[in-house]
Design a protein around this motif. Sequence first.
Motif, PDB file in Angstrom:
ATOM      1  N   MET A   1       0.352  -1.268   0.384  1.00 31.63           N
ATOM      2  CA  MET A   1      -0.222   0.330   0.005  1.00 31.63           C
ATOM      3  C   MET A   1       0.804   1.282  -0.057  1.00 31.63           C
ATOM      4  SD  MET A   1      -3.409   0.994   2.594  1.00 31.63           S
ATOM      5  CE  MET A   1      -4.346   2.613   2.474  1.00 31.63           C
ATOM      6  N   ALA A   2       0.663   1.808  -0.636  1.00 33.85           N
ATOM      7  CA  ALA A   2       1.539   3.156  -1.234  1.00 33.85           C
ATOM      8  C   ALA A   2       1.341   3.935   0.720  1.00 33.85           C
ATOM      9  CB  ALA A   2       0.938   3.935  -2.122  1.00 33.85           C
ATOM     10  N   PRO A   3       1.749   5.094   0.430  1.00 31.29           N
ATOM     11  CA  PRO A   3       1.913   6.137   1.533  1.00 31.29           C
ATOM     12  C   PRO A   3       1.807   6.760   0.879  1.00 31.29           C
ATOM     13  CG  PRO A   3       4.174   5.939   1.205  1.00 31.29           C
ATOM     14  CD  PRO A   3       4.240   4.869  -0.132  1.00 31.29           C
ATOM     15  N   ASP A   4       0.762   8.276   2.135  1.00 37.22           N
ATOM     16  CA  ASP A   4       0.060   8.885   1.466  1.00 37.22           C
ATOM     17  C   ASP A   4       1.294   9.638   1.372  1.00 37.22           C
ATOM     18  OD1 ASP A   4      -1.144  12.292   2.651  1.00 37.22           O
ATOM     19  OD2 ASP A   4      -2.651  10.467   2.040  1.00 37.22           O
ATOM     20  N   PRO A   5       1.288  10.936  -0.105  1.00 39.62           N
ATOM     21  CA  PRO A   5       2.973  12.052  -0.096  1.00 39.62           C
ATOM     22  C   PRO A   5       2.799  13.194   1.109  1.00 39.62           C
ATOM     23  CG  PRO A   5       1.023  11.942  -1.846  1.00 39.62           C
ATOM     24  CD  PRO A   5       0.033  10.936  -1.108  1.00 39.62           C
ATOM     25  N   SER A   6       1.580  13.039   2.538  1.00 42.19           N
ATOM     26  CA  SER A   6       1.438  13.759   3.746  1.00 42.19           C
ATOM     27  C   SER A   6       2.541  13.504   4.535  1.00 42.19           C
ATOM     28  CB  SER A   6       0.429  13.830   4.257  1.00 42.19           C
ATOM     29  OG  SER A   6       0.099  13.219   4.837  1.00 42.19           O
ATOM     30  N   ILE A   7       3.557  12.058   4.281  1.00 43.57           N
ATOM     31  CA  ILE A   7       4.234  11.977   4.852  1.00 43.57           C
ATOM     32  C   ILE A   7       5.438  12.791   4.662  1.00 43.57           C
ATOM     33  CG2 ILE A   7       5.367  10.139   3.084  1.00 43.57           C
ATOM     34  CD1 ILE A   7       5.865   8.346   5.344  1.00 43.57           C
TER      35      ILE A   7
ATOM     36  N   ASP B   1      17.250  -1.510  -9.557  1.00 46.92           N
ATOM     37  CA  ASP B   1      16.658  -1.599  -8.537  1.00 46.92           C
ATOM     38  C   ASP B   1      17.127  -1.108  -7.079  1.00 46.92           C
ATOM     39  OD1 ASP B   1      15.388  -3.492  -9.918  1.00 46.92           O
ATOM     40  OD2 ASP B   1      16.576  -4.816 -10.319  1.00 46.92           O
ATOM     41  N   GLN B   2      18.611  -0.791  -6.608  1.00 40.90           N
ATOM     42  CA  GLN B   2      19.012  -0.234  -5.878  1.00 40.90           C
ATOM     43  C   GLN B   2      18.078   1.119  -5.277  1.00 40.90           C
ATOM     44  OE1 GLN B   2      23.250  -1.601  -5.948  1.00 40.90           O
ATOM     45  NE2 GLN B   2      23.229  -3.333  -4.755  1.00 40.90           N
ATOM     46  N   ILE B   3      18.809   1.796  -6.225  1.00 44.55           N
ATOM     47  CA  ILE B   3      17.850   3.527  -6.204  1.00 44.55           C
ATOM     48  C   ILE B   3      16.717   3.613  -5.921  1.00 44.55           C
ATOM     49  CG2 ILE B   3      18.332   3.202  -8.779  1.00 44.55           C
ATOM     50  CD1 ILE B   3      18.943   5.971  -8.096  1.00 44.55           C
ATOM     51  N   ASP B   4      15.859   2.585  -6.483  1.00 41.27           N
ATOM     52  CA  ASP B   4      14.124   2.775  -5.914  1.00 41.27           C
ATOM     53  C   ASP B   4      13.960   2.467  -5.065  1.00 41.27           C
ATOM     54  OD1 ASP B   4      14.048   2.647  -9.286  1.00 41.27           O
ATOM     55  OD2 ASP B   4      13.688   0.607  -9.663  1.00 41.27           O
ATOM     56  N   ALA B   5      14.702   1.574  -4.433  1.00 37.20           N
ATOM     57  CA  ALA B   5      14.772   0.950  -3.194  1.00 37.20           C
ATOM     58  C   ALA B   5      15.222   1.885  -1.836  1.00 37.20           C
ATOM     59  CB  ALA B   5      15.034  -0.141  -2.901  1.00 37.20           C
ATOM     60  N   ALA B   6      15.792   2.931  -2.452  1.00 38.14           N
ATOM     61  CA  ALA B   6      16.568   3.654  -1.276  1.00 38.14           C
ATOM     62  C   ALA B   6      15.917   5.127  -1.778  1.00 38.14           C
ATOM     63  CB  ALA B   6      18.329   4.322  -1.881  1.00 38.14           C
ATOM     64  N   MET B   7      14.837   5.446  -2.953  1.00 33.06           N
ATOM     65  CA  MET B   7      14.364   6.391  -2.928  1.00 33.06           C
ATOM     66  C   MET B   7      13.137   6.500  -2.628  1.00 33.06           C
ATOM     67  SD  MET B   7      16.181   8.596  -4.484  1.00 33.06           S
ATOM     68  CE  MET B   7      15.620   9.630  -5.298  1.00 33.06           C
ATOM     69  N   ALA B   8      12.738   5.048  -2.126  1.00 30.24           N
ATOM     70  CA  ALA B   8      10.854   4.519  -2.041  1.00 30.24           C
ATOM     71  C   ALA B   8      10.122   5.424  -0.078  1.00 30.24           C
ATOM     72  CB  ALA B   8      10.791   3.435  -2.158  1.00 30.24           C
ATOM     73  N   TYR B   9       9.135   5.727  -0.064  1.00 29.13           N
ATOM     74  CA  TYR B   9       9.222   5.445   1.049  1.00 29.13           C
ATOM     75  C   TYR B   9       8.329   3.898   1.690  1.00 29.13           C
ATOM     76  CZ  TYR B   9       9.840  10.176   1.884  1.00 29.13           C
ATOM     77  OH  TYR B   9       9.967  11.629   2.250  1.00 29.13           O
TER      78      TYR B   9
ATOM     79  N   PRO C   1       6.797  13.933  -2.659  1.00 31.11           N
ATOM     80  CA  PRO C   1       7.442  12.760  -2.458  1.00 31.11           C
ATOM     81  C   PRO C   1       7.907  10.918  -2.101  1.00 31.11           C
ATOM     82  CG  PRO C   1       6.605  13.557  -0.545  1.00 31.11           C
ATOM     83  CD  PRO C   1       5.516  14.127  -1.486  1.00 31.11           C
ATOM     84  N   THR C   2       5.761  11.073  -3.062  1.00 35.36           N
ATOM     85  CA  THR C   2       5.929   9.221  -3.321  1.00 35.36           C
ATOM     86  C   THR C   2       6.059   8.555  -4.637  1.00 35.36           C
ATOM     87  OG1 THR C   2       3.670   8.855  -3.593  1.00 35.36           O
ATOM     88  CG2 THR C   2       4.632   9.033  -0.968  1.00 35.36           C
ATOM     89  N   ARG C   3       5.877   9.721  -5.094  1.00 33.07           N
ATOM     90  CA  ARG C   3       6.371   9.466  -6.872  1.00 33.07           C
ATOM     91  C   ARG C   3       8.107   9.696  -7.168  1.00 33.07           C
ATOM     92  NH1 ARG C   3       2.729  10.145 -11.157  1.00 33.07           N
ATOM     93  NH2 ARG C   3       4.152  10.915 -13.463  1.00 33.07           N
TER      94      ARG C   3
END
Length: 496
Positions: A1-7, A62-70, A120-122
Motif C-alpha cells: 500500500m503506497a504511503p500518503d504524500p503527506s508523509i 533496483d537498489q536506487i529505487d529501493a533507496a528512494m521509496a518511502y 514525495p512518493t512519486r
Amino acid sequence: MAPDPSIAKSVGRHHTFETAVADLVDNSLDAGASRVLIRFLEIHGAITGLQVIDDGRGMDGDQIDAAMAYARKRSYDKTEQGHFGLGLKAASLSQADTLNVYSRRYGALAVGRTIGAEDPTRIGDLDGDHAADVLQGLRVDFPWANGTVVEWLGARTFLSSNDNRDRSRWLDQRVAALRTHLGTVFHRHLAAGSIAISIDVLDESLGESGAPRAVTALDPFGYRRLPNDHFPAALTFEIDGITASAEAHVWPASQSGLPEFRLGGRPGGLAQGLYFYRNDRLLQIGGWNTLAVDRPELEYVRIAVDIDGSLEPHVTINPEKAGLELDADAKHALLDARLQPRGMRLQEFLEVAENRRRESRRYVKRPVSLVQPARGMSPTMREAFAESVEADESGPVAIRWRVEASESPVTLDLEGRTIWINSAYRSLMTGGDGTDNEDAPLVKTLLTIVYSRYFEGSYLGSREKVELDAWDQLLTAAVRDESAREEKELRDDAEG
C-alpha cells in the motif's frame, strides 16, 4: 500500500542543515565510501544547491529505487549507520524542494532518480545518459569510478538575500558549522582514517571549485590526560542481567579553552552530560536524559556510552539521529551504575566532579590592590576579583556602556566612580550589539586593571592627566584601525 504524500511533512521536520547532511554521510559510510565531498553549488555568488559526493559502492536500478521509496525499508546490518530507511528522503526534503540522486555501481550503467517535495512518493526516472554525463563530469580531488551523488535543488533553508556580503558570511557560517558538526559526530571514524570528509564550493558558471576544506576530528573527550588522575574511569552498569560499561570523564579545567571542549565555539558547559555512540557514530552530544539536570557545577562532566548488546533494545533513536530516549530500565541501570574501581554510584561521581570544579575556581589572593568592580560585571567575575586581589579601600567602581558624543572609546567619571564604555564600539568589542549589561568580561577586566589607580586617589595630578590623554589616543587609534579593517573586509566582499 503506497504511503500518503503527506508523509514528507511528518518526517525529518526536526532536521537542521547540519544533521541533514550528517544523515547523508551515514549513507556514504554504509556504502563503504572512503571519501565524501560536500559541495555547495554557486552561481554569481548565490548558493543554489548542494551535492554530497562519495566513492562508495554505488547503486544499480533496483537498489536506487529501493533507496528512494518511502514504502520500503531494507534490513540493516548491525554495523551500519542506517536505522529507519527514511534518512535520504527525510533529510533531503526537510531542506530542499527537489532531491536528485545519481549513482553507478561497478559493472552497471549509471542511473538517476528524482523526488519533489510536493509529491514525495512519486519517483521520477532521470535519463541514463544524463546521469552518466553528470557522473562523468564530476571534478573531485580523489579517484572516482563508482559511487553516488546526492543533489539538493531549490534549498529552502539557504539564504535568499541578494547582498553579496550576506551571502559570503552565510556561506562561511554554514561551512564552519558543518565542519564542527561533522567533525564531532564522526570524530571516531575520522580519527581512525576510515573516511575522509571535505567541503568545497563549485562555481557552476565557470565550472571550477575552490580548494576543499577538510573536516577534522573534533573529539569531545580529546583532552590531555593528567598524571595521577583517576579519570577517565569505567562506569559499569547491569541491564537484562548483562554487565555493560560506559566511560566517565571529568574534563580538566585548565584545558577548557580547547575547541574539543568548546564545541562550535560555545561554552563547554552547554555540552555536559551523556554522549551516546552507535557504531562509532555520535548520536547525542551531551544532555542528561532526565538522569540529572544541566547546571554549571557539572560543566566538566562527560560520559561516553556505546549503544550495543544489552542496552540497544532499551534505547529509541530519534529519526534525525541527534538525540535519543532511554526507557525506564536503561535509566534505572545508569542511575545505579558504579564507578570503578571505587564502586561509587553515578550521583556520588557527580558530587566528585562538582568538588573538582569548585577547587579549580579557587583563586590565590595576591598582594595586589585594585578597585573592585560593581555594576557591569557578573557575580562570578566580582567573586574572582575578591578572591584574586586586595580590594582598594576607595570603594567599588562600575563599568558600563553608554552613547557618547565624542569619539573616545572610554570615559572616566571619577566622582560617580564609573568607567563608561562608548556603546558605538560595542559590536567591535563584543562581536554583536547585545543588551547584556554584564557582557564583555575580558574587555571590562582589562579596563578595570588599567584604570583602577585613577579611582584610588582623591584627585588627578598632572602626570595622571597626561597618561589618561595618552590612553585615550591609543584606544581611539585602536577602534579606528578595527573599523577600517571591517570596512575593508566589507568592500572586498562586495567586490568579490
